[in-house]
Motif scaffolding. Structure first.
Motif: not given
Length: 487
Positions: A309-332
């Protein structure tokens, strides 16, 4: 039945951890939007909380795990409530003495930490961590009693109050003052919320009437001090880079870089959420099952499911990092390159935690100290040597190398001292599959636009899920079990 209980408690604890972290993620875009990267303000927050994590381990003194161990010795004539009150008194005395010493030496302590002009950062941090340490024992007692719902409610109360007050401070207050909110409000709000939650532990804190058992003091301290050192080494693996960075990269740039790194790490903390949720549910069950004949088989299966399940979560974050990056400001966003490295390190930390029970159950916790210290030494060497040359990317690789070292050492020695037959072949297939899928996702993220990368990555993620279901969670078997229960 035990796996059912583990799964149920993991869901509840996971909700408090994952939902809580998710809600706190709402503060990350708030902070990174209202605190400019160039100001270094978020670097201050990251640095202070790194010190807080370190001090928290020192003040709790390994008493959470020690409480579980001794509370499960009723067959030896030990009264669980006496164990609780003794643990609570030990931690409370340490916390109060710590806070008083900080107040008496506030100027020198502030100067040492690099905040001579802002002692309020230091005393609010000290007060908060002292209260957190005291609360850790009642929270452990709730886990011991399997009161996961109350545990969840109190965690949510703290988080909800913290979010509301931060929104008021950073969005509403500037409308009246006409200037940006100072980062000190982050620490003041945290202190207020921690103090507020303490009042809901009146019932648990009243158990202090069971007194201090001197006969328990020596064996409890003998058991806990290696866990303290183990926890200290573990938190250094997580926080040493954030403590050292302003020292290795001096001046304002050090705080700026640390803020970028700290913001990016927040995205990677999905691994920490899963590991913490699993730990909250797993630790009490392990000690309660220690004398069962099938305990080792149980531990081996739990390790396998944790890894899946941790490997599944790892892949899920990598898969959608292009969306998740909006959690933080663009400067970061420059810090996003550390996310997969930090997540991989967190997975190894979780595996190491699972491996650690071989020495906890035979009361040889000193082994954990040696393994963790080896990991810390590796981390410190990498940070000191490479941070001045390549910046915060070395922090991520330092954590990776540190946890890898501790994990491998624990496995090798554990197989000799208290062997458990982990399904290594099956687990390594999952690791290999994850590596291949990760490489594919990385290429997609690098060379395709977001609208192209997301579908490709979703297909790659689905491949992992299909293998997982086919290999370890066959739907036909699950459906049959459900039908059988209904009958």
């Amino acid at each position: 039945m035990e796996f059912k209980s583990l799964a149920k408690d993991t869901v509840i604890y996971g909700m408090s951890s994952i939902v809580g972290r998710f809600l706190n993620y709402l503060l990350v875009p708030l902070y990174t939007a209202k605190i400019a990267a160039e100001s270094g303000g978020y670097g201050v927050v990251t640095n202070v909380y790194a010190y807080t994590a370190l001090i928290m381990v020192l003040l709790t003194f390994g008493m959470e795990t020690t409480f579980f161990r001794f509370a499960n010795k009723e067959n030896e004539g030990v009264e669980p409530k006496r164990v609780f009150s003794t643990s609570l008194i030990i931690v409370s005395v340490l916390a109060i003495v710590f806070f008083i010493l900080v107040l008496l030496n506030i100027n020198s302590v502030s100067a040492f930490l690099g905040y001579a002009d802002h002692p309020v950062y230091v005393w609010t941090m000290a007060a908060t961590v002292a209260l957190d340490a005291i609360q850790a024992i009642p929270f452990a007692y709730l886990r011991y009693q399997r009161k996961a719902v109350k545990f969840f409610k109190l965690k949510m109360l703290f988080i909800g109050l913290n979010i509301v007050l931060n929104l008021l401070a950073f969005l509403v207050l500037p409308l009246f003052t006409g200037r940006a909110t100072d980062v000190v409000y982050v620490f003041i709000i945290n202190l207020f919320c921690t103090s507020f939650v303490t009042f809901f532990f009146i019932k648990e804190l009243s158990l202090v009437r069971y007194g201090f058992d001197m006969s328990l003091l020596r064996p409890m301290l003998s058991y806990s001090w290696p866990i303290l050192m183990l926890g200290l080494a573990g938190v250094l693996n997580q926080s040493a880079d954030k403590i050292l960075y302003p020292k290795l990269v001096e001046g304002h740039q050090g705080q700026v870089d640390l803020g970028i790194y700290g913001a990016a790490v927040k995205i990677a903390m999905i691994m920490a959420m899963i590991t913490q949720a699993f730990r909250y549910a797993y630790e009490p069950l392990v000690f309660g099952k220690a004398n069962d004949k099938d305990s080792k088989e149980y531990y081996a299966k739990a390790m396998k499911y944790f890894l899946i399940f941790t490997l599944l979560a790892f892949l899920a974050v990598v898969a959608y990092i292009g969306i998740l990056k909006y959690i933080i400001g663009r400067d970061y966003w420059d810090g996003l390159r550390v996310v997969p490295i930090v997540m991989a390190a967190e997975i190894m930390m979780g595996v190491y935690f699972n491996l650690s029970f071989w020495y906890k159950l035979i009361d040889k916790t000193i082994w954990g100290l040696w393994f963790s210290l080896a990991g810390v030494i590796v981390l410190l060497i990498i940070n000191v040597v490479f941070v001045p040359k390549v910046g915060y990317i070395a922090c991520a690789w330092g954590g990776f190398a540190g946890y890898f070292t501790a994990m491998v050492l624990s496995y090798i020695v554990g197989q000799k001292k208290n062997p458990i037959r982990y399904p290594m072949h099956e687990m390594m297939i999952y690791v290999l599959l994850t590596t291949v899928l990760f490489m594919g996702m990385t290429l997609a993220n690098r060379h395709l636009p977001l609208w192209g990368a997301v579908p490709v990555n979703t297909l790659l993620l689905a491949a992992f899920v299909v293998y997982m279901v086919k290999k370890d969670f066959p739907l036909t078997a699950l459906i049959e079990k459900v039908k059988h229960r209904r009958k």
